[in-house]
Write an enzyme that holds these catalytic residues in place. Structure first.
Site, PDB file in Angstrom:
ATOM      1  N   ALA A 137      42.942  51.337  41.641  1.00  0.00           N
ATOM      2  CA  ALA A 137      43.257  52.328  40.719  1.00  0.00           C
ATOM      3  C   ALA A 137      44.542  52.262  40.261  1.00  0.00           C
ATOM      4  O   ALA A 137      45.193  52.968  39.536  1.00  0.00           O
ATOM      5  CB  ALA A 137      42.730  53.539  41.122  1.00  0.00           C
ATOM      6  N   LEU A 162      38.152  38.654  28.535  1.00  0.00           N
ATOM      7  CA  LEU A 162      39.541  38.641  28.834  1.00  0.00           C
ATOM      8  C   LEU A 162      39.926  40.136  28.314  1.00  0.00           C
ATOM      9  O   LEU A 162      39.649  40.563  27.446  1.00  0.00           O
ATOM     10  CB  LEU A 162      40.094  37.592  27.674  1.00  0.00           C
ATOM     11  CG  LEU A 162      40.046  36.533  28.125  1.00  0.00           C
ATOM     12  CD1 LEU A 162      40.548  35.541  26.951  1.00  0.00           C
ATOM     13  CD2 LEU A 162      40.665  36.086  29.387  1.00  0.00           C
ATOM     14  N   VAL A 163      40.523  40.913  29.481  1.00  0.00           N
ATOM     15  CA  VAL A 163      41.172  42.057  29.357  1.00  0.00           C
ATOM     16  C   VAL A 163      42.667  41.872  29.694  1.00  0.00           C
ATOM     17  O   VAL A 163      42.980  41.426  30.572  1.00  0.00           O
ATOM     18  CB  VAL A 163      40.590  43.230  30.397  1.00  0.00           C
ATOM     19  CG1 VAL A 163      41.022  44.382  30.233  1.00  0.00           C
ATOM     20  CG2 VAL A 163      38.804  43.073  30.432  1.00  0.00           C
ATOM     21  N   ALA A 165      46.344  50.036  38.777  1.00  0.00           N
ATOM     22  CA  ALA A 165      46.677  49.304  37.434  1.00  0.00           C
ATOM     23  C   ALA A 165      45.303  49.228  36.858  1.00  0.00           C
ATOM     24  O   ALA A 165      44.326  49.128  37.250  1.00  0.00           O
ATOM     25  CB  ALA A 165      47.135  47.920  37.887  1.00  0.00           C
ATOM     26  N   ARG A 219      46.700  49.010  47.211  1.00  0.00           N
ATOM     27  CA  ARG A 219      47.662  48.797  48.306  1.00  0.00           C
ATOM     28  C   ARG A 219      49.152  49.687  47.928  1.00  0.00           C
ATOM     29  O   ARG A 219      49.490  49.839  48.956  1.00  0.00           O
ATOM     30  CB  ARG A 219      47.933  47.389  48.521  1.00  0.00           C
ATOM     31  CG  ARG A 219      46.781  46.553  49.030  1.00  0.00           C
ATOM     32  CD  ARG A 219      46.728  45.306  49.019  1.00  0.00           C
ATOM     33  NE  ARG A 219      46.784  44.664  47.516  1.00  0.00           N
ATOM     34  CZ  ARG A 219      46.958  43.601  46.806  1.00  0.00           C
ATOM     35  NH1 ARG A 219      47.023  42.704  47.888  1.00  0.00           N
ATOM     36  NH2 ARG A 219      46.896  43.568  45.818  1.00  0.00           N
ATOM     37  N   ARG A 220      49.303  49.742  46.791  1.00  0.00           N
ATOM     38  CA  ARG A 220      50.576  50.348  46.366  1.00  0.00           C
ATOM     39  C   ARG A 220      50.712  51.877  46.491  1.00  0.00           C
ATOM     40  O   ARG A 220      50.178  52.566  45.531  1.00  0.00           O
ATOM     41  CB  ARG A 220      51.051  49.865  44.869  1.00  0.00           C
ATOM     42  CG  ARG A 220      51.475  48.248  44.823  1.00  0.00           C
ATOM     43  CD  ARG A 220      51.751  47.970  43.368  1.00  0.00           C
ATOM     44  NE  ARG A 220      50.369  47.676  42.694  1.00  0.00           N
ATOM     45  CZ  ARG A 220      50.276  47.242  41.474  1.00  0.00           C
ATOM     46  NH1 ARG A 220      51.209  47.059  40.696  1.00  0.00           N
ATOM     47  NH2 ARG A 220      49.144  47.093  41.028  1.00  0.00           N
ATOM     48  N   TYR A 260      36.997  32.011  41.984  1.00  0.00           N
ATOM     49  CA  TYR A 260      36.832  33.234  41.333  1.00  0.00           C
ATOM     50  C   TYR A 260      35.463  33.326  40.662  1.00  0.00           C
ATOM     51  O   TYR A 260      34.999  34.438  40.914  1.00  0.00           O
ATOM     52  CB  TYR A 260      38.160  33.368  40.289  1.00  0.00           C
ATOM     53  CG  TYR A 260      38.100  34.621  39.399  1.00  0.00           C
ATOM     54  CD1 TYR A 260      38.124  35.821  39.987  1.00  0.00           C
ATOM     55  CD2 TYR A 260      37.455  34.808  37.967  1.00  0.00           C
ATOM     56  CE1 TYR A 260      38.070  36.874  39.428  1.00  0.00           C
ATOM     57  CE2 TYR A 260      37.412  35.903  37.536  1.00  0.00           C
ATOM     58  CZ  TYR A 260      37.894  37.110  38.182  1.00  0.00           C
ATOM     59  OH  TYR A 260      37.868  38.414  37.625  1.00  0.00           O
TER      60      TYR A 260
HETATM   61  P1  NDP Z   1      44.689  44.517  37.585  1.00  0.00           P
HETATM   62  O1  NDP Z   1      45.483  43.227  38.438  1.00  0.00           O
HETATM   63  O2  NDP Z   1      45.536  44.929  36.765  1.00  0.00           O
HETATM   64  O3  NDP Z   1      44.318  45.452  38.814  1.00  0.00           O
HETATM   65  C1  NDP Z   1      43.586  45.052  39.990  1.00  0.00           C
HETATM   66  C2  NDP Z   1      43.673  46.256  40.628  1.00  0.00           C
HETATM   67  O4  NDP Z   1      42.987  45.947  42.122  1.00  0.00           O
HETATM   68  C3  NDP Z   1      45.021  46.758  41.315  1.00  0.00           C
HETATM   69  O5  NDP Z   1      45.001  48.178  41.228  1.00  0.00           O
HETATM   70  C4  NDP Z   1      45.166  46.351  42.540  1.00  0.00           C
HETATM   71  O6  NDP Z   1      46.008  47.144  43.381  1.00  0.00           O
HETATM   72  C5  NDP Z   1      43.798  46.366  43.195  1.00  0.00           C
HETATM   73  N1  NDP Z   1      43.716  45.217  44.370  1.00  0.00           N
HETATM   74  C6  NDP Z   1      43.944  43.978  44.332  1.00  0.00           C
HETATM   75  N2  NDP Z   1      43.747  43.618  45.523  1.00  0.00           N
HETATM   76  C7  NDP Z   1      43.611  44.562  46.481  1.00  0.00           C
HETATM   77  C8  NDP Z   1      43.232  44.690  47.707  1.00  0.00           C
HETATM   78  N3  NDP Z   1      43.190  43.753  48.607  1.00  0.00           N
HETATM   79  N4  NDP Z   1      43.057  46.069  48.470  1.00  0.00           N
HETATM   80  C9  NDP Z   1      43.191  46.922  47.485  1.00  0.00           C
HETATM   81  N5  NDP Z   1      43.200  46.768  46.180  1.00  0.00           N
HETATM   82  C10 NDP Z   1      43.608  45.621  45.705  1.00  0.00           C
HETATM   83  O7  NDP Z   1      43.625  43.899  37.168  1.00  0.00           O
HETATM   84  P2  NDP Z   1      42.121  44.238  36.201  1.00  0.00           P
HETATM   85  O8  NDP Z   1      42.292  45.534  36.012  1.00  0.00           O
HETATM   86  O9  NDP Z   1      41.945  43.271  35.198  1.00  0.00           O
HETATM   87  O10 NDP Z   1      41.050  43.900  37.364  1.00  0.00           O
HETATM   88  C11 NDP Z   1      40.013  44.943  38.196  1.00  0.00           C
HETATM   89  C12 NDP Z   1      38.757  44.281  38.200  1.00  0.00           C
HETATM   90  O11 NDP Z   1      38.447  43.735  36.758  1.00  0.00           O
HETATM   91  C13 NDP Z   1      38.860  43.144  38.995  1.00  0.00           C
HETATM   92  O12 NDP Z   1      37.904  42.988  40.027  1.00  0.00           O
HETATM   93  C14 NDP Z   1      38.880  41.857  38.038  1.00  0.00           C
HETATM   94  O13 NDP Z   1      38.434  40.718  38.746  1.00  0.00           O
HETATM   95  C15 NDP Z   1      37.975  42.542  37.145  1.00  0.00           C
HETATM   96  N6  NDP Z   1      37.828  41.726  35.694  1.00  0.00           N
HETATM   97  C16 NDP Z   1      39.213  41.465  35.043  1.00  0.00           C
HETATM   98  C17 NDP Z   1      39.077  40.771  33.881  1.00  0.00           C
HETATM   99  C18 NDP Z   1      40.543  40.581  32.945  1.00  0.00           C
HETATM  100  O14 NDP Z   1      40.321  39.889  32.407  1.00  0.00           O
HETATM  101  N7  NDP Z   1      41.493  41.419  33.325  1.00  0.00           N
HETATM  102  C19 NDP Z   1      37.993  40.473  33.331  1.00  0.00           C
HETATM  103  C20 NDP Z   1      36.729  40.588  33.986  1.00  0.00           C
HETATM  104  C21 NDP Z   1      36.622  41.391  35.123  1.00  0.00           C
HETATM  105  P3  NDP Z   1      47.223  47.017  44.392  1.00  0.00           P
HETATM  106  O15 NDP Z   1      47.821  45.731  43.854  1.00  0.00           O
HETATM  107  O16 NDP Z   1      48.107  48.032  44.445  1.00  0.00           O
HETATM  108  O17 NDP Z   1      46.589  46.706  45.500  1.00  0.00           O
HETATM  109  C1  8X3 Z   2      38.451  37.761  34.185  1.00  0.00           C
HETATM  110  C2  8X3 Z   2      38.078  37.067  33.065  1.00  0.00           C
HETATM  111  O1  8X3 Z   2      37.886  34.632  31.805  1.00  0.00           O
HETATM  112  O2  8X3 Z   2      39.564  35.177  33.516  1.00  0.00           O
HETATM  113  O3  8X3 Z   2      37.341  37.866  34.949  1.00  0.00           O
HETATM  114  O4  8X3 Z   2      37.595  34.547  34.498  1.00  0.00           O
HETATM  115  S1  8X3 Z   2      38.256  35.224  33.084  1.00  0.00           S
END
Ligand code: NDP
Ligand code: 8X3
Length: 254
Positions: free
Chosen positions: A14, A186-187, A16, A38-39, A154
């Site tokens: 949560a 893509l987000v 980011a 983690r942050r 991935y």
């Molecule tokens: P961000 O990098 O913005 O956020 C990722 C979050 O995951 C951060 O809050 C980070 O917190 C946390 N995180 C990562 N590794 C760990 C860990 N080992 N332990 C605890 N927390 C962790 O990415 P998104 O918001 O885009 O990603 C969220 C989810 O959505 C992911 O599962 C991603 O695979 C999925 N997703 C994203 C897409 C995209 O295009 N962005 C598309 C489809 C799916 P911290 O660093 O503080 O630990």
């Molecule tokens: C994140 C979307 O297309 O980079 O899950 O895999 S993509």
């Protein structure tokens, strides 16, 4: 109709992106939040911001979901039953092919996206099953429906999230516990910056000349899924930006 007001939700990741926006939209709805990442500093800032702005409670816990014992201690520390578990923490590391990728990157993705999600589901689902209520929402990806070159592990982890979601629903068959998955394309979040190890320029290129989804687009859908009547279980949602038609078909302005 607001059916989630007063419910307790854990959102992993949560600090980011999608997780943070989901926390904010759930705070608007009066959901009691337990936010992880983690942050630690970032979690405290978010806690302060959301409790100042919205009429709800926010607890935070900083730990790495890859660490099974840390997940266990976190769950043991909870003083209240959990109504909604949002398994969102996740990441991609690199775009290297199978013949050139690093074992460390693979382990990080597998341990975070699969094992972290499994640990929390394992630790939280018994109380949901006992209470015959609850909702597990797993954040998958379109990469869990279609694999692509450069995304070997991935994509594998997100295909695993699909399998885990389906099997979890079946394990809980006959109970009122709901199990859902959200599969975004893509987000624009910190995702690509993390994938490209802090290379902002490379990360920006992923979204160049197109309009990606925003974290809010996905958070709204997560809230919608959580807010359905108790008998409605949305299993999956696949969401692309209109300019994306598959993992590799992305229309970009010239
Ligand atoms: P961000 O990098 O913005 O956020 C990722 C979050 O995951 C951060 O809050 C980070 O917190 C946390 N995180 C990562 N590794 C760990 C860990 N080992 N332990 C605890 N927390 C962790 O990415 P998104 O918001 O885009 O990603 C969220 C989810 O959505 C992911 O599962 C991603 O695979 C999925 N997703 C994203 C897409 C995209 O295009 N962005 C598309 C489809 C799916 P911290 O660093 O503080 O630990
Ligand atoms: C994140 C979307 O297309 O980079 O899950 O895999 S993509």
């Amino acid at each position: 109709m607001n059916r989630i007001e007063g419910k307790t939700a854990i959102i992993t990741g949560a600090t980011a992106g999608i997780g943070y926006k989901t926390a904010e939209l759930m705070a608007v709805e009066g959901v009691k939040l337990i936010l992880t990442g983690r942050r630690e500093k970032r979690l405290q800032e978010i806690k302060n911001q959301l409790t100042e702005q919205y009429n709800t409670t926010v607890d935070v816990a900083s730990f790495d979901v890859q660490d099974a014992e840390a997940c266990r201690s976190f769950v043991e520390s909870l003083s209240t039953p959990v109504d909604i578990l949002i398994n969102n923490a996740g990441l991609a590391k690199g775009t290297d092919p199978v013949y050139g990728a690093s074992f460390d990157d693979w382990n990080t993705m597998i341990d975070t996206n699969m094992k972290g999600l499994l640990y929390l589901s394992r630790l939280i689902s018994p109380q949901m099953r006992e209470r015959n209520t609850g909702h597990i929402i797993n954040i998958g990806s379109t990469a869990g429906h279609e694999s692509y070159a450069g995304g070997v592990v991935y994509s594998a982890t997100k295909h695993a999230v699909k399998a885990i979601t389906e099997a979890t629903k079946k394990d809980l068959h006959g109970t009122d516990v709901r199990v859902s998955m959200i599969s975004p394309g893509l987000v624009e979040t910190e995702f690509s910056e993390v994938r490209f190890r802090g290379d902002k320029e490379k990360a920006a290129k992923v979204y160049e000349g197109m309009k990606p989804l925003t974290p809010e687009d996905i958070a709204e859908i997560i809230v919608f899924v959580a807010n359905r009547p108790a008998h409605v279980n949305i299993m999956d949602t696949i969401i692309y930006p209109v300019s994306q038609s598959s993992a590799t078909m992305v229309h970009r302005d010239e």
